[in-house]
Enzyme design. Structure first.
Site, PDB file in Angstrom:
ATOM      1  N   PRO A  73       0.811  -1.232   0.000  1.00  7.94           N
ATOM      2  CA  PRO A  73       0.000   0.000   0.000  1.00  7.94           C
ATOM      3  C   PRO A  73       0.844   1.281   0.000  1.00  7.94           C
ATOM      4  CG  PRO A  73      -0.913  -1.599   1.536  1.00  7.94           C
ATOM      5  CD  PRO A  73       0.390  -2.160   1.065  1.00  7.94           C
ATOM      6  N   LYS A 178       4.279   9.588 -10.162  1.00  7.35           N
ATOM      7  CA  LYS A 178       3.038   8.852  -9.871  1.00  7.35           C
ATOM      8  C   LYS A 178       2.108   9.680  -8.980  1.00  7.35           C
ATOM      9  CE  LYS A 178       0.117   5.430  -9.402  1.00  7.35           C
ATOM     10  NZ  LYS A 178      -0.764   5.019 -10.496  1.00  7.35           N
TER      11      LYS A 178
HETATM   12  P1  NDP Z   1      -4.529  -3.689  -2.019  1.00 12.99           P
HETATM   13  O1  NDP Z   1      -5.047  -2.937  -0.874  1.00 12.99           O
HETATM   14  O2  NDP Z   1      -5.473  -4.427  -2.910  1.00 12.99           O
HETATM   15  O3  NDP Z   1      -3.423  -4.766  -1.538  1.00 12.99           O
HETATM   16  C1  NDP Z   1      -2.431  -4.423  -0.636  1.00 12.99           C
HETATM   17  C2  NDP Z   1      -1.389  -5.516  -0.549  1.00 12.99           C
HETATM   18  O4  NDP Z   1      -0.418  -5.139   0.424  1.00 12.99           O
HETATM   19  C3  NDP Z   1      -1.951  -6.863  -0.112  1.00 12.99           C
HETATM   20  O5  NDP Z   1      -1.179  -7.877  -0.685  1.00 12.99           O
HETATM   21  C4  NDP Z   1      -1.743  -6.810   1.408  1.00 12.99           C
HETATM   22  O6  NDP Z   1      -1.656  -8.074   2.020  1.00 12.99           O
HETATM   23  C5  NDP Z   1      -0.411  -6.128   1.465  1.00 12.99           C
HETATM   24  N1  NDP Z   1      -0.166  -5.488   2.750  1.00 12.99           N
HETATM   25  C6  NDP Z   1      -0.922  -4.537   3.367  1.00 12.99           C
HETATM   26  N2  NDP Z   1      -0.362  -4.177   4.534  1.00 12.99           N
HETATM   27  C7  NDP Z   1       0.754  -4.938   4.669  1.00 12.99           C
HETATM   28  C8  NDP Z   1       1.760  -5.030   5.671  1.00 12.99           C
HETATM   29  N3  NDP Z   1       1.723  -4.255   6.770  1.00 12.99           N
HETATM   30  N4  NDP Z   1       2.768  -5.903   5.490  1.00 12.99           N
HETATM   31  C9  NDP Z   1       2.806  -6.684   4.395  1.00 12.99           C
HETATM   32  N5  NDP Z   1       1.893  -6.649   3.394  1.00 12.99           N
HETATM   33  C10 NDP Z   1       0.881  -5.772   3.542  1.00 12.99           C
HETATM   34  O7  NDP Z   1      -3.644  -2.670  -2.862  1.00 12.99           O
HETATM   35  P2  NDP Z   1      -3.412  -2.603  -4.455  1.00 12.99           P
HETATM   36  O8  NDP Z   1      -2.892  -3.903  -4.936  1.00 12.99           O
HETATM   37  O9  NDP Z   1      -4.605  -1.990  -5.105  1.00 12.99           O
HETATM   38  O10 NDP Z   1      -2.249  -1.489  -4.487  1.00 12.99           O
HETATM   39  C11 NDP Z   1      -0.894  -1.775  -4.202  1.00 12.99           C
HETATM   40  C12 NDP Z   1      -0.084  -0.535  -4.581  1.00 12.99           C
HETATM   41  O11 NDP Z   1      -0.249  -0.290  -5.990  1.00 12.99           O
HETATM   42  C13 NDP Z   1      -0.554   0.730  -3.855  1.00 12.99           C
HETATM   43  O12 NDP Z   1       0.544   1.554  -3.565  1.00 12.99           O
HETATM   44  C14 NDP Z   1      -1.481   1.390  -4.875  1.00 12.99           C
HETATM   45  O13 NDP Z   1      -1.570   2.793  -4.663  1.00 12.99           O
HETATM   46  C15 NDP Z   1      -0.787   1.015  -6.186  1.00 12.99           C
HETATM   47  N6  NDP Z   1      -1.649   0.994  -7.368  1.00 12.99           N
HETATM   48  C16 NDP Z   1      -2.862   0.326  -7.375  1.00 12.99           C
HETATM   49  C17 NDP Z   1      -3.648   0.328  -8.530  1.00 12.99           C
HETATM   50  C18 NDP Z   1      -4.972  -0.366  -8.601  1.00 12.99           C
HETATM   51  O14 NDP Z   1      -5.671  -0.225  -9.627  1.00 12.99           O
HETATM   52  N7  NDP Z   1      -5.389  -1.152  -7.593  1.00 12.99           N
HETATM   53  C19 NDP Z   1      -3.223   1.050  -9.743  1.00 12.99           C
HETATM   54  C20 NDP Z   1      -1.901   1.626  -9.637  1.00 12.99           C
HETATM   55  C21 NDP Z   1      -1.167   1.628  -8.501  1.00 12.99           C
HETATM   56  P3  NDP Z   1      -2.955  -8.880   2.511  1.00 12.99           P
HETATM   57  O15 NDP Z   1      -3.413  -9.655   1.316  1.00 12.99           O
HETATM   58  O16 NDP Z   1      -2.457  -9.729   3.609  1.00 12.99           O
HETATM   59  O17 NDP Z   1      -3.967  -7.857   2.973  1.00 12.99           O
END
Ligand code: NDP
Length: 310
Positions: A73, A178
């Site tokens: 995140p 970004k």
């Molecule tokens: P999500 O909220 O869907 O997923 C977050 C991920 O991070 C999950 O795998 C989660 O694990 C993990 N996570 C959260 N907290 C922790 C922690 N403390 N330690 C380890 N792992 C952790 O996010 P997105 O996939 O949507 O986004 C990821 C990044 O990409 C962000 O920075 C977002 O801004 C960026 N992004 C997203 C887009 C989108 O369309 N979704 C587009 C472009 C950029 P768990 O499964 O255990 O919760």
């Protein structure tokens, strides 16, 4: 012999990115996710490609990998994943490269790069745009910050999910670009919602208004795609959380402040998305910010109060 790589963070966008990486015959991929069941699911779906393995810890994922990709995140989670007996630093080989696809913040990334350099590990910030559909189709845009040799080394990995890879400058430059892109997205969503809510109340249906705007100079990705597909249909699919857009706009607003740029619109947009996040909660999609404007205006954009009743 395929090169060993690792991908950590299998969320909404990380999962399809990791699946594409794992499907490449050039790589032998280890996957790690905090919730391990998601890693097992992604590994199962990708099995036809390169049979990725599931690592129990970040350390295990990093062991033997030349390139480790993270997609979490915020930069805070990336920094904390480095530390501890099971952290990345305990497993990363000297001369490995960490490629961070998180939409992070430039200052934390510079600190992460220094910390990694103490262990002989390189760093590239490589956030992406193009959404979940772009990740699934390998059409993401990737904006990179880092040294030219490190970015060149990361490029083949990034090409498994990216179609346009741009070297923006030193470490932090990718995250800065970004954040500004996201701030523009946020401005467009909010201003489209205010404009269309106003037109609804003035008696003009949102679909008619968008027909005009999308053939005129006020159009944007919000007016051309997000509002027709997500707001007017009331579908509001959850692909990118408003919590993450709140974080992105705050990074852009902070960056402007740090660099001494008077940016009242960025600061106000950051405040509005902080409020939208607080109002809508952790799981709401970013386009649902339009619901906040609708609530204030007492009108539904393209919804049941439209059809010229206003
Ligand atoms: P999500 O909220 O869907 O997923 C977050 C991920 O991070 C999950 O795998 C989660 O694990 C993990 N996570 C959260 N907290 C922790 C922690 N403390 N330690 C380890 N792992 C952790 O996010 P997105 O996939 O949507 O986004 C990821 C990044 O990409 C962000 O920075 C977002 O801004 C960026 N992004 C997203 C887009 C989108 O369309 N979704 C587009 C472009 C950029 P768990 O499964 O255990 O919760």
């Amino acid at each position: 012999m395929p090169e060993q790589v690792a991908f950590l963070g299998l969320g909404a966008i990380g999962a399809p990115m990791a699946r594409r990486l794992a499907a490449s015959p050039a790589y032998s991929t280890a996957l790690w996710n905090r919730t391990a069941s998601k890693a097992r699911t992604v590994a199962g779906l990708a099995r036809d490609g390169g049979a990725p393995t599931v690592a129990a810890t970040p350390r295990e994922a990093a062991r033997g990998a030349g390139i480790v990709v993270t997609c979490l995140p915020t930069s805070r989670e990336v920094a904390s994943l480095l530390e501890g007996p099971d952290g990345l630093l305990a497993g990363l080989e000297r001369a490995a490269l960490l490629v961070d696809c998180t939409s992070g913040d430039p200052a934390t990334s510079r600190r992460i790069a220094v910390r990694l350099a103490e262990h002989g590990v390189g760093f590239v910030d490589a956030p992406v745009s193009g959404g979940v559909a772009g990740a699934e189709q390998g059409r993401l845009t990737v904006m990179c910050g880092g040294s030219a040799p490190d970015v060149a080394r990361a490029r083949p990995v990034l090409e498994t999910f990216g179609a346009k890879i741009v070297h923006c400058g030193p470490v932090g430059a990718g995250h800065a670009v970004k954040a500004v892109n996201q701030a523009l997205l946020a401005v467009h969503i909010w201003s489209a919602a205010e404009g269309l809510a106003t037109l609804e109340k003035a008696g003009v249906r949102a679909d008619v208004a968008l027909d005009v705007i999308n053939a005129s100079s006020g159009r944007s990705n919000s007016s051309m795609n997000l509002f027709p597909e997500r707001v007017l249909t009331r579908a509001f699919p959850r692909t990118f959380r408003v919590a993450l857009l709140d974080k992105d706009v705050a990074i852009a607003a902070d960056l402007a402040r740090q660099r001494g740029v008077p940016a009242p619109l960025l600061q106000l947009t950051a405040e509005l998305f902080r409020l939208a996040h607080a109002t809508l909660g952790e799981e709401a999609d970013h386009v649902e910010a339009a619901r906040v404007v609708e609530g204030w205006a007492g009108v539904e954009i393209g919804g049941k109060y439209s059809s010229g009743e206003g």
